[in-house]
Motif scaffolding. Structure first.
Motif, short mmCIF file in Angstrom:
data_model
loop_
_atom_site.label_atom_id
_atom_site.label_comp_id
_atom_site.label_asym_id
_atom_site.label_seq_id
_atom_site.Cartn_x
_atom_site.Cartn_y
_atom_site.Cartn_z
N LYS A 19 42.06 33.55 24.92
CA LYS A 19 40.68 34.02 25.11
C LYS A 19 40.22 33.83 26.55
O LYS A 19 39.61 34.72 27.14
CB LYS A 19 39.73 33.29 24.15
CG LYS A 19 39.87 33.73 22.73
CD LYS A 19 38.93 33.11 21.73
CE LYS A 19 38.11 31.95 22.11
NZ LYS A 19 37.33 31.38 21.00
N THR A 20 40.54 32.69 27.12
CA THR A 20 40.14 32.40 28.51
C THR A 20 40.83 33.35 29.48
O THR A 20 40.19 33.93 30.36
CB THR A 20 40.49 30.94 28.87
OG1 THR A 20 39.76 30.08 27.99
CG2 THR A 20 40.13 30.64 30.31
N LYS A 21 42.11 33.54 29.31
CA LYS A 21 42.89 34.38 30.22
C LYS A 21 42.45 35.84 30.14
O LYS A 21 42.36 36.53 31.16
CB LYS A 21 44.37 34.24 29.90
CG LYS A 21 45.29 34.91 30.86
CD LYS A 21 45.59 34.03 32.05
CE LYS A 21 46.58 34.72 32.93
NZ LYS A 21 47.56 33.87 33.50
N ARG A 23 39.54 36.82 29.10
CA ARG A 23 38.08 36.89 29.26
C ARG A 23 37.46 37.72 28.13
O ARG A 23 36.67 38.64 28.36
CB ARG A 23 37.71 37.47 30.61
CG ARG A 23 38.16 36.61 31.77
CD ARG A 23 37.71 37.18 33.09
NE ARG A 23 38.28 36.43 34.18
CZ ARG A 23 39.31 36.86 34.92
NH1 ARG A 23 39.84 38.02 34.69
NH2 ARG A 23 39.76 36.12 35.89
N ALA A 25 35.09 38.87 25.45
CA ALA A 25 33.65 38.71 25.26
C ALA A 25 33.31 38.29 23.83
O ALA A 25 32.40 37.50 23.62
CB ALA A 25 32.93 40.02 25.59
N ARG A 55 47.05 39.68 35.61
CA ARG A 55 46.00 40.65 35.34
C ARG A 55 46.37 41.54 34.16
O ARG A 55 47.55 41.78 33.90
CB ARG A 55 45.76 41.55 36.55
CG ARG A 55 45.30 40.79 37.76
CD ARG A 55 45.23 41.71 38.96
NE ARG A 55 45.04 40.94 40.16
CZ ARG A 55 43.95 40.99 40.89
NH1 ARG A 55 42.97 41.79 40.56
NH2 ARG A 55 43.83 40.25 41.97
#
Length: 76
Positions: A19-21, A23, A25, A55
């Motif tokens: 989730k952090t990597k 991002r 929502a 990315r």
């Protein structure tokens, strides 16, 4: 953290890292308790993919989130 062990702590760590990597929502929809331990290896594969990349395109994020959805426990 060592994620080679199939346990709740490892699942929680991998989900939070994904989730952090990404991002994400709508992180509330992706919670560790929603995932079945029998799908641990699949979750670990997604975790390793996400961890190894800097990315992500929108379509890649959509595909990863879709795959995570397939790993969720069936709802009663």
């Amino acid at each position: 953290m060592d994620v080679s062990r199939n346990n709740e702590e490892s699942i929680a760590h991998m989900i939070e890292a994904i989730k952090t990597k990404l991002r994400v929502a709508s992180g509330a929809a992706i919670r560790p308790e929603f995932f079945d331990e029998s799908k641990y290896e699949d979750l670990q594969d997604i975790y390793e993919l996400v961890s190894g990349k800097e990315r992500f395109s929108v379509s890649e994020i959509d595909a990863i989130v879709s795959e995570l959805g397939k790993l969720r426990k069936p709802q009663a």
